[in-house]
Write an enzyme that holds these catalytic residues in place. Structure first.
Site, PDB file in Angstrom:
ATOM      1  N   GLU A 259       0.836  -1.205   0.000  1.00  0.00           N
ATOM      2  CA  GLU A 259       0.000   0.000   0.000  1.00  0.00           C
ATOM      3  C   GLU A 259       0.862   1.243   0.000  1.00  0.00           C
ATOM      4  O   GLU A 259       1.978   1.221   0.548  1.00  0.00           O
ATOM      5  CB  GLU A 259      -0.811   0.034   1.302  1.00  0.00           C
ATOM      6  N   LYS A 261       2.481   4.455   1.269  1.00  0.00           N
ATOM      7  CA  LYS A 261       2.748   4.956   2.625  1.00  0.00           C
ATOM      8  C   LYS A 261       2.594   6.465   2.581  1.00  0.00           C
ATOM      9  O   LYS A 261       3.464   7.169   2.080  1.00  0.00           O
ATOM     10  CB  LYS A 261       4.145   4.559   3.097  1.00  0.00           C
ATOM     11  N   ARG A 281      -1.612   8.812  16.861  1.00  0.00           N
ATOM     12  CA  ARG A 281      -0.717   7.669  17.035  1.00  0.00           C
ATOM     13  C   ARG A 281      -0.323   7.495  18.507  1.00  0.00           C
ATOM     14  O   ARG A 281      -0.055   6.404  18.960  1.00  0.00           O
ATOM     15  CB  ARG A 281       0.524   7.956  16.192  1.00  0.00           C
ATOM     16  N   GLU A 311      -4.746   7.449   7.428  1.00  0.00           N
ATOM     17  CA  GLU A 311      -3.807   8.557   7.481  1.00  0.00           C
ATOM     18  C   GLU A 311      -4.544   9.819   7.027  1.00  0.00           C
ATOM     19  O   GLU A 311      -5.269   9.784   6.029  1.00  0.00           O
ATOM     20  CB  GLU A 311      -2.637   8.226   6.538  1.00  0.00           C
ATOM     21  N   PHE A 351      -6.663   2.383   6.030  1.00  0.00           N
ATOM     22  CA  PHE A 351      -5.928   1.140   5.779  1.00  0.00           C
ATOM     23  C   PHE A 351      -6.288  -0.011   6.715  1.00  0.00           C
ATOM     24  O   PHE A 351      -5.781  -1.114   6.560  1.00  0.00           O
ATOM     25  CB  PHE A 351      -4.411   1.376   5.753  1.00  0.00           C
ATOM     26  N   ARG A 428       5.445  -3.719  17.024  1.00  0.00           N
ATOM     27  CA  ARG A 428       6.151  -3.462  15.778  1.00  0.00           C
ATOM     28  C   ARG A 428       6.650  -4.812  15.285  1.00  0.00           C
ATOM     29  O   ARG A 428       7.531  -5.401  15.890  1.00  0.00           O
ATOM     30  CB  ARG A 428       7.330  -2.511  16.016  1.00  0.00           C
ATOM     31  N   LYS A 434       7.708  -1.417   6.258  1.00  0.00           N
ATOM     32  CA  LYS A 434       7.738  -0.162   5.493  1.00  0.00           C
ATOM     33  C   LYS A 434       8.983  -0.120   4.604  1.00  0.00           C
ATOM     34  O   LYS A 434      10.065  -0.524   5.021  1.00  0.00           O
ATOM     35  CB  LYS A 434       7.642   1.058   6.413  1.00  0.00           C
TER      36      LYS A 434
HETATM   37  P1  ATP Z   1       7.728   6.725  10.252  1.00  0.00           P
HETATM   38  O1  ATP Z   1       8.590   7.586  11.122  1.00  0.00           O
HETATM   39  O2  ATP Z   1       8.468   6.009   9.186  1.00  0.00           O
HETATM   40  O3  ATP Z   1       6.478   7.385   9.779  1.00  0.00           O
HETATM   41  P2  ATP Z   1       6.628   5.568  12.528  1.00  0.00           P
HETATM   42  O4  ATP Z   1       7.630   5.047  13.485  1.00  0.00           O
HETATM   43  O5  ATP Z   1       5.954   6.862  12.815  1.00  0.00           O
HETATM   44  O6  ATP Z   1       7.266   5.552  11.107  1.00  0.00           O
HETATM   45  P3  ATP Z   1       5.707   3.084  11.648  1.00  0.00           P
HETATM   46  O7  ATP Z   1       4.721   2.181  12.203  1.00  0.00           O
HETATM   47  O8  ATP Z   1       7.108   2.655  11.713  1.00  0.00           O
HETATM   48  O9  ATP Z   1       5.504   4.480  12.334  1.00  0.00           O
HETATM   49  O10 ATP Z   1       5.339   3.378  10.127  1.00  0.00           O
HETATM   50  C1  ATP Z   1       4.039   3.240   9.766  1.00  0.00           C
HETATM   51  C2  ATP Z   1       3.358   4.579   9.756  1.00  0.00           C
HETATM   52  O11 ATP Z   1       3.102   4.920   8.413  1.00  0.00           O
HETATM   53  C3  ATP Z   1       1.998   4.469  10.397  1.00  0.00           C
HETATM   54  O12 ATP Z   1       2.073   4.858  11.734  1.00  0.00           O
HETATM   55  C4  ATP Z   1       1.129   5.383   9.586  1.00  0.00           C
HETATM   56  O13 ATP Z   1       1.068   6.648  10.222  1.00  0.00           O
HETATM   57  C5  ATP Z   1       1.854   5.579   8.293  1.00  0.00           C
HETATM   58  N1  ATP Z   1       1.146   5.018   7.127  1.00  0.00           N
HETATM   59  C6  ATP Z   1       0.957   5.677   5.957  1.00  0.00           C
HETATM   60  N2  ATP Z   1       0.321   4.910   5.074  1.00  0.00           N
HETATM   61  C7  ATP Z   1       0.089   3.726   5.659  1.00  0.00           C
HETATM   62  C8  ATP Z   1      -0.534   2.526   5.243  1.00  0.00           C
HETATM   63  N3  ATP Z   1      -1.043   2.386   4.027  1.00  0.00           N
HETATM   64  N4  ATP Z   1      -0.592   1.512   6.137  1.00  0.00           N
HETATM   65  C9  ATP Z   1      -0.066   1.633   7.373  1.00  0.00           C
HETATM   66  N5  ATP Z   1       0.532   2.754   7.810  1.00  0.00           N
HETATM   67  C10 ATP Z   1       0.610   3.793   6.978  1.00  0.00           C
END
Ligand code: ATP
Length: 602
Positions: A259, A261, A281, A311, A351, A428, A434
């Protein structure tokens, strides 16, 4: 239950740094605590009156007020309290000292008679907690004086040790080094249930006070019945990082769902009838910041009760292109929300779906959750399901990645579609991976680190800090481990604001949960998170991150770090973990190893 029992336990906890011992101390306290008080005891130990997501008011007494209350309660002048504070650096220690002085003066028979009389009215947990709640709830005109009066009365009734911890609680600085993880360990031991069960309950119902009460009143069996509830945020499922499409698909299994991001703010959207809640979050309620999203949710979610996740992304009103995350932060800072809504419109890309009309979907595999999402969401341009595709091989993954980047996204989130692809709240894991743009170029990954210390600036930077000491989080030990000092990347304005921004977190000594061999000029409570880029990961004899993991006595550090931005949406325990840094380091090594043999051949 007498509050002195809590105070004594806090005293022991403060002197213990072993997590195992701390959990055992807590378990002993929880066993002794009657069910009616256990939620209050848990909250007090965590330094809160209720979970943050409830959006309830804070105590709201500033330093000056605390100083005044201590002076009144101990019959001392404010200037004396101030003087003591300057030498002890902590109001908790000040009130303890003053109270001990008083206890010392009243001696002999008088003390005996007095203490016999006082025996009956020892402070109990309920009185302390209820008084603190009353203080927090007082708002508006005249509330400041009332707050001080209540605090003064409480301190007068408290003994030296009790007063010390009440004051520290009011200051918001218990500094016990006890986090939620340790409290969960303590609860599991005290009630003879598995730690996993407590954690699972906490992940879908993040209120440790309520969980403790359920355990004490109804036992472990009842914890299994906890399910997602509209209005109560779940802890979010998080993604691991990947940098190689083949490796990513091997881990996620194929076919997998890839998907876009999106670079926006994550939101959990809860619906119950015509009531909508939005949670960030960090589980903070952000409903009031997005009246436009509330409207969209009411219009497009066709279920009476639902919890969906997506998002929120800022878009350009002219071109309808996605705008970066910073734009949303800019919108949040605007005073007039209705003006902001017009100026910076947003769209939502969904999502996940965690709950629909009484059905808990968290234990269902992703394809089933998506089916529910499709069923209950009536899509439109502004509120639709995230763009993505089912990919079978790395070529398809790469193609979609380029398409996502082209559309202004950060990259992809690749998701497992297997039978075990449940929603792992609060975890996690490798069910979501990602794959971001910047991972393509080696060593430009960004990391999110916690500020734990600072060094005074010199020359052009005198009056502010020259560098900040940053740490990663180690969830296994529940501690913060240093990785680097950052002094570049700040604008002049950001630099000038550093002392003021960090002032509320200043500590007289290194925080209990910080591991550092470096002596900072100023120490901070681990609270603020910043995003940093780095040029290289290297072995380091001075930093404590991953110490001993690669070689005995040696840690890992980030070379040439650069500040990018503050991550206000992240709490310190959500910072990059030492395990992630270790994995990044290993990845880099693998790349070097792959290059070297080629060199020899040539
Ligand atoms: P980052 O700093 O890379 O954004 P993070 O530590 O804040 O990561 P992670 O869980 O590592 O959070 O990365 C996933 C984040 O990406 C989710 O918290 C969400 O906010 C965002 N996101 C964007 N698009 C999607 C998607 N299609 N599915 C899941 N998460 C998504």
């Amino acid at each position: 239950m007498e509050f002195s029992l809590v105070a004594q336990t806090l005293d022991i906890l403060e002197k213990t740094s072993s997590k195992i011992q701390q959990a055992a101390t807590l378990a002993a306290l929880f066993k002794k605590t009657p069910a009616i008080d256990i939620d209050k005891v848990v909250y007090f130990i965590l330094g809160i009156l209720w979970p943050d997501w409830k959006g309830m008011p804070e105590i709201g007494i500033a330093e000056k007020g605390i100083q005044k209350a201590i002076a009144m309660a101990t019959n001392t002048t404010e200037s004396e309290v101030e003087k003591l504070y300057k030498s002890l650096g902590d109001f908790g220690a000040v009130v303890e000292k003053l109270k001990l002085g008083k206890q010392g003066k009243a001696s002999g028979l008088m003390t005996f008679i007095k203490s016999a009389k006082e025996e009956k009215k020892r402070l109990d947990v309920e009185t302390v907690y209820n008084t603190l709640v009353k203080i927090a709830m007082l708002q508006g005109e005249g509330s400041r004086d009332m707050k001080l009066r209540l605090l003064t009365a409480l301190l007068m009734d408290a003994d030296a040790k009790e007063a010390k911890y009440i004051v520290r609680f009011v200051e918001g600085r218990l500094r016990l080094g006890v986090g939620e993880a340790t409290v969960m360990d303590g609860l599991a031991t005290a009630f003879g249930v598995s730690r996993d069960l407590v954690e699972r309950a906490y992940n879908i119902f993040p209120d440790l006070g309520a969980i403790a009460k359920t355990l004490a009143e109804k036992g472990g069996g009842e914890l299994k019945n906890i399910k997602p509830t509209p209005g109560i945020p779940l802890r979010p499922m998080l993604a691991e990082r990947g940098s190689d499409p083949v490796e990513i698909l091997n881990k996620a299994g194929f076919p997998a769902l890839a998907e876009f991001k999106y670079d926006g703010e994550r939101a959990q959207i809860h619906k119950k009838g015509d009531k909508i809640w939005l949670f960030s979050r960090r589980l903070e309620e952000i409903t009031h910041q997005y009246p436009d999203v509330v409207e969209m949710a009411l219009k497009h979610i066709k279920a009476s009760e639902a919890i969906v996740e997506g998002e929120i992304i800022a878009v350009d009103p002219e071109t309808e292109e996605f705008k970066p995350f910073q734009e949303l932060m800019h919108r949040k800072r605007k005073k007039d929300i209705h003006e902001a809504v017009k100026e910076i419109p947003v769209v939502v890309r969904l999502f996940d779906c965690l709950y629909v009309d009484g059905v808990d979907l968290t234990m269902k595999p992703l394809p089933e959750r998506r089916e529910y999402l499709r069923k209950i969401v009536e899509e439109s341009d502004e509120f639709r399901i995230a763009e993505g595709a089912i990919v079978k091989d790395s070529k398809e993954l790469e193609q979609l990645f380029l398409k996502a980047v082209d559309a202004g996204c950060e990259g992809l989130v690749v998701k497992s579609l297997g039978r075990d692809s449940v929603y792992q709240a609060g975890v996690r894991g490798w069910l979501w991976i990602k794959y971001k743009r910047d991972y393509k170029s080696e060593l430009t990954d960004t990391v999110d680190l916690v500020v734990v210390g600072a060094f005074h600036g010199r020359g052009k930077r005198s009056g502010t800090y020259g560098a900040l000491l940053l740490a990663a989080y180690d969830p296994d030990t529940d501690r913060f481990v240093t990785v680097c000092k950052v002094g570049t990347g700040f604008t002049d304005e950001e630099l000038a604001q550093l002392p003021r921004k960090l002032e509320p977190y200043k500590l007289p000594n290194k925080h209990q949960r910080v591991d550092s061999d470096i002596e900072a000029d100023v120490w901070f409570e681990p609270a603020l998170v910043m995003e940093v880029t780095g040029a290289e990961l290297t072995l380091s004899p001075v930093h404590t991150c991953c110490r001993g993991w690669v070689k005995p006595g040696v840690g890992i550090s980030i070379r040439f770090p650069r500040f990018i931005r503050w991550r206000e949406d992240k709490s310190p325990t959500e910072a990059t973990t030492s395990k992630e840094i270790y994995e990044m380091y290993l990845r880099k090594l693998r790349k070097i190893e792959r290059v070297e043999p080629k060199g020899e051949e040539a």
